[in-house]
Design a protein around this motif. Structure first.
Motif: not given
Length: 305
Positions: A69-72, A74-78
């Motif tokens: 899941p793309g949004r999650r 990206l949030a995980v990388q942050f």
């Protein structure tokens, strides 16, 4: 279990506070340097820093066949960036991403293989860029300044000794050898599956190559460091490659020292090089650290990781 999860949510913020107190002098000096910088270049450095999380998400997706899941992601990388600055040698980001892939339904063997492929792509991309820049700018760094006299021999001997010891352990311990061979088979199979899909291969290698040194180049421009952009990128890659051997949380302390030495070796004056490194670390490490820790706690609470 709920009380344990609540504690885990608060733990990243507490660790950030401890790290900030321990390095308060670096923080104060770095913020002072930012006040004298040219703000358009600094805003560019902030933008490049934000894009590094996008590049990391692209590379992570490229390392695994299953759609995440793309949004999650990206949030995980942050959040993983914050975890990475609290644990040594990338352990924080690796643990966060392994947990995320497990909750996305990726089996442990495949997620571990994806993590190994990601790390391999990052290392190959970094060393490949470093080699290319060394060929393009052979006189950009002064080796006598960058590498202490007599340090290369002991370092190479230490690396060779470590490799020999690891090989002997694998030969003598049958269970460990079987486990390593099984992991390598899984990793090779996952790598073949990823590279059979052009979109995944492009994401893996393109994300690894992206924005390797853009932030430092932009901060150097903001503070008037008289070093060409190509030489700055070379100094950054050389310093971060050396620091990868030092197991400190997020490279705090070791990265600053190595970058200052590398920028001086590239022709910068010590005061300006120090100012650039401090401002760069404020932007890339300290400013995202608190929101990253809060995001990490929120993702733990929401059972994303």
């Amino acid at each position: 279990m709920r009380q344990v999860r609540h504690v885990l949510c608060l733990l990243p913020v507490l660790l950030v506070a401890v790290v900030a107190v321990r390095h308060r002098s670096v923080l104060a000096e770095g913020l002072a340097q930012l006040r004298s910088a040219e703000w358009p270049w600094l805003l560019g450095a902030v933008g490049a820093t934000c894009l590094t999380w996008v590049a990391a998400a692209v590379t992570r997706q490229g390392a695994v066949v299953q759609r995440l899941p793309g949004r999650r992601l990206l949030a995980v990388q942050f959040a993983a960036g914050a975890a990475n600055h609290l644990l040594p040698t990338g352990l924080g980001a690796s643990a966060v991403n392994l947990r995320f892939m497990a909750l996305c339904g990726v089996p442990l063997a495949r997620s571990s293989a994806a993590l190994a492929l990601y790390l391999l792509a990052e290392a190959v991309a970094r060393l490949g860029l470093l080699a290319g820049l060394l060929l393009a700018f052979p006189h950009a760094l002064r080796p006598g300044t960058l590498v202490p006299s007599g340090a290369v021999g002991p370092l190479l001997a230490g690396l060779a000794g470590a490799a020999l010891l690891a090989g002997l352990v694998l030969l003598l311990v049958r269970r460990l050898r079987a486990a390593v061979c099984g992991f390598l088979r899984t990793a090779l199979g996952e790598a073949r599956s990823v590279h059979a899909r052009p979109a995944r291969a492009l994401a893996l290698w393109g994300g690894s190559l992206a924005l390797q040194a853009a932030g430092l180049v932009l901060v150097g421009r903001a503070l008037g460091l008289p070093v060409p952009a190509g030489h700055l990128a070379l100094a950054y890659l050389a310093a971060t490659a050396a620091v990868a051997l030092v197991p400190t949380p997020g490279g705090i302390g070791s990265v600053e020292a190595a970058l200052v030495v590398a920028l001086v070796a590239a022709g910068g004056a010590v005061p300006v090089a120090t100012a650039v490194v401090l401002a760069y670390r404020i932007i890339t490490v300290w400013l995202p650290l608190v929101p990253g820790a809060l995001t990490l706690g929120a993702l733990v609470r929401w059972k994303v990781i």
